[in-house]
Every structure is written in C-alpha cells, then in structure tokens.
Write a protein that holds these residues in place. Structure first.
Motif, short mmCIF file in Angstrom:
data_model
loop_
_atom_site.label_atom_id
_atom_site.label_comp_id
_atom_site.label_asym_id
_atom_site.label_seq_id
_atom_site.Cartn_x
_atom_site.Cartn_y
_atom_site.Cartn_z
N ARG A 37 47.46 40.36 21.47
CA ARG A 37 47.40 41.79 21.15
C ARG A 37 48.35 42.13 20.01
NH1 ARG A 37 46.93 42.22 26.78
NH2 ARG A 37 49.18 42.53 27.03
N ALA A 38 49.56 41.58 20.07
CA ALA A 38 50.53 41.87 19.01
C ALA A 38 50.10 41.26 17.68
CB ALA A 38 51.91 41.35 19.41
N SER A 39 49.54 40.06 17.74
CA SER A 39 49.10 39.40 16.51
C SER A 39 47.92 40.13 15.88
CB SER A 39 48.72 37.95 16.82
OG SER A 39 48.29 37.26 15.67
N LEU A 40 46.96 40.56 16.69
CA LEU A 40 45.80 41.27 16.16
C LEU A 40 46.18 42.62 15.57
CD1 LEU A 40 43.12 40.50 18.89
CD2 LEU A 40 43.17 39.63 16.55
N ALA A 41 47.31 43.17 16.01
CA ALA A 41 47.76 44.47 15.49
C ALA A 41 48.38 44.34 14.10
CB ALA A 41 48.78 45.09 16.44
N ILE A 42 48.68 43.09 13.67
CA ILE A 42 49.22 42.88 12.33
C ILE A 42 48.07 42.86 11.33
CG2 ILE A 42 50.47 41.25 10.86
CD1 ILE A 42 51.87 40.26 13.42
N PRO A 43 48.10 43.68 10.30
CA PRO A 43 46.99 43.68 9.32
C PRO A 43 46.77 42.28 8.74
CG PRO A 43 48.48 45.51 8.92
CD PRO A 43 49.15 44.64 9.95
N ASN A 44 45.53 41.80 8.79
CA ASN A 44 45.27 40.43 8.33
C ASN A 44 44.83 40.38 6.87
OD1 ASN A 44 42.66 41.32 8.38
ND2 ASN A 44 42.00 40.05 10.11
N ASP A 45 45.20 41.43 6.12
CA ASP A 45 44.95 41.38 4.68
C ASP A 45 46.15 40.84 3.92
OD1 ASP A 45 46.58 43.50 5.22
OD2 ASP A 45 45.50 44.96 3.99
N GLY A 46 47.13 40.31 4.67
CA GLY A 46 48.30 39.73 4.05
C GLY A 46 48.14 38.23 3.90
N PRO A 47 49.22 37.47 4.05
CA PRO A 47 49.14 36.01 3.94
C PRO A 47 48.18 35.42 4.97
CG PRO A 47 51.42 36.77 3.91
CD PRO A 47 50.58 37.96 4.29
N PRO A 48 47.56 34.28 4.64
CA PRO A 48 46.61 33.66 5.58
C PRO A 48 47.26 33.23 6.89
CG PRO A 48 47.09 32.19 3.73
CD PRO A 48 47.66 33.52 3.38
N GLU A 49 48.60 33.09 6.91
CA GLU A 49 49.28 32.75 8.15
C GLU A 49 48.98 33.77 9.24
OE1 GLU A 49 52.27 31.43 4.91
OE2 GLU A 49 50.57 32.80 5.14
N PHE A 50 48.76 35.03 8.86
CA PHE A 50 48.47 36.06 9.86
C PHE A 50 47.16 35.76 10.57
CE2 PHE A 50 51.00 39.69 7.57
CZ PHE A 50 52.15 38.92 7.66
N VAL A 51 46.15 35.35 9.81
CA VAL A 51 44.86 35.00 10.40
C VAL A 51 45.01 33.77 11.29
CG1 VAL A 51 42.45 34.44 9.92
CG2 VAL A 51 43.70 35.99 8.40
#
Length: 285
Positions: free
Chosen positions: A91-105
């Motif tokens: 839940r916390a990870s999905l709340a981070i916008p994934n338009d940043g570095p690919p590490e977020f995805v």
C-alpha cells in the motif's frame, strides 16, 4: 551524495548519523524545510537498518502534511518491510508516484509478489529496464519465487555485473539459494554481500540462518551476534539468536534473548513464535 551512497552500500548507521548532523546544521541556520527533510531521511535509513524504535523517535515530531506525503510513504514501506507486513508495504509503495525512477516500479512489483499477487508482479516487472540495478534484483527475486532458478541466477548475475561493488544483489541471491536448499551457495553469497557491505546486518543474520539449517548452531550464533552489533534493535535477530542458544543447550540465555525480542518490533509470525518459546521455558505454577 554521501548519504545516498551509504544507502546503496547499506551503511545505515552512518547514513542516519550524517542525516542527523545535516538536520542539526539546518536547524542552526534556521532552514526548517531542510531540517525536516534530513530527519525524514534519517528515519527511513533507521527503519531500513532494522532500528524501528529509532525511526519512530526521529519522525515523531515531523508534520504529517501533503508536502511530506512522499517521505511518509517511504518510511511506511521501510517499516512494513522490516516487519514482513507485505500488504502494508505494498500500500505504501503503490502510494508513491511511479513516474519517477524505475526503482519505484520495481518496488511495486516486489511487494505485489510478496503479497501473493505474482501474476500482477510479473506483468509489471516485464516492463522494467535492464539498465536499472534495483530492477534486476527484483526480477531475480521474482524468478526465484516463481521457481525458475536458472532465470533467477541470470538476473542476479547481470545485477552483479552492473553493480559489482554493491552488496544488495549477493544478499538477495543468497536468500534465493537458501530458499531452494542450496546452503553452501547461500552462505557463499551472504559472505560476498558482507565483503561489499561490512556494516550491513542483514547478510550476517541470513548467513546465520543458513548455518543453523546446516546444524552449525555455534557458528550461526556468532553471525547473529555480529548482526546485532550492527542492528541491536532487530527483534528477529534476537529471536534467531535465542534459537541458536537453545540448540546449544543454554536455555536461560535463550529465554533472555526471546524476551528481548518480545520487547522489540517483530513480524506477526515471529512474535507468535517468541511467545510460544518463552511460554515453553516458563515453569508452570
């Protein structure tokens, strides 16, 4: 830059200290925004370094505003991951916008898999870039968890090629080998991780787990103690040390270790096990 590199080399203790120092300097300069940013960073590094009590203390007086939402999400997933609470980490990870570095995805894919949503994780991971070091590790983990050991080894090998001096790949590769029963291979990987990240507690604890499975509880205890030197508030390492002490027929010390674990943060499964172990050692009236 120094704090960022310490995160990659898993030198969490110094990363916390450097961010605390940066916060103190910002406070003297009257730069409240930089002070808060540094304290959020320090709290995240503390959680990643298995010191959740310190992470809570560092973040206790920080404002919960829209401006700090990203920092809070990072701290929440680090905290949840330390407790193996994968749905909360997701839940916390999905709340981070994934338009940043690919590490977020890659984080989203990892926590989807650990939350039991492997098809979604695999679909997301298929689009990860091959020049992204953390992404390669996640693809190696996903292949391991799906039972494809050759593919897992190939992804991890490529991650080592791209980041030969960093410890994260060898630690994750060691866990993959440990899960498939390759204890010598797992131990070798954990020692490679230790050589690259000598101040990181995780590969020491994980090597202890592998040694315990081999029946070498004395050597396992030494690894657990070394991990606790680096992360003294890691409840799971205290629990594991207690199991090694019990196997070495040192029941009083084992119970003391389990009681220490119960005073610290534990995953739900580890807390239930610690309660059972302490109860089994407690004389009945």
């Amino acid at each position: 830059m120094l704090q960022w590199m310490q995160g990659y080399t898993r030198d969490y203790t110094d990363a916390v200290k450097n961010n605390q120092n940066a916060a103190a300097i910002a406070a003297r300069l009257g730069d409240e925004q930089s002070r808060r940013f540094s304290l959020w960073n320090a709290a995240q590094y503390a959680a990643a370094g298995r010191d959740l009590p310190l992470a809570r203390r560092l973040s206790a007086d920080l404002p919960r505003t829209e401006e700090t939402l990203l920092n809070r999400n990072f701290l929440e997933f680090e905290t949840a991951a330390a407790l193996e609470d994968w749905p909360s980490a997701l839940r916390a990870s999905l709340a981070i916008p994934n338009d940043g570095p690919p590490e977020f995805v890659a984080l989203d894919a990892r926590y989807l898999a650990l939350s039991g949503r492997m098809p979604e994780a695999a679909e997301l991971a298929a689009g990860l870039r091959n020049d992204c070091y953390p992404c390669l590790i996640v693809r190696g983990e996903l292949a391991a968890w799906s039972g494809d050991a050759p593919a897992s080894d190939r992804w991890f090998a490529e991650a080592v090629r791209q980041g030969p001096s960093l410890p994260s790949t060898h630690s994750a590769w060691g866990q993959a080998r440990l899960a498939r029963g390759d204890l010598p291979g797992a131990i070798r990987m954990f020692r490679e991780a230790q050589a690259r990240g000598p101040r990181w507690a995780d590969p020491l604890k994980f090597e202890g787990d592998a040694l315990a499975r081999q029946g070498d509880h004395r050597a396992a205890l030494r690894r657990y103690e070394a991990a606790l030197d680096r992360a003294p508030n890691w409840g799971g390492a205290h629990l594991a040390a207690g199991r090694a002490l019990a196997a070495l027929r040192r029941p009083q010390q084992a119970t003391e270790a389990w009681r220490r674990a119960l005073r610290l943060d534990l995953s739900a499964a580890d807390r239930a096990q610690a309660f059972r172990l302490v109860a089994a050692q407690t004389p009945r009236p």
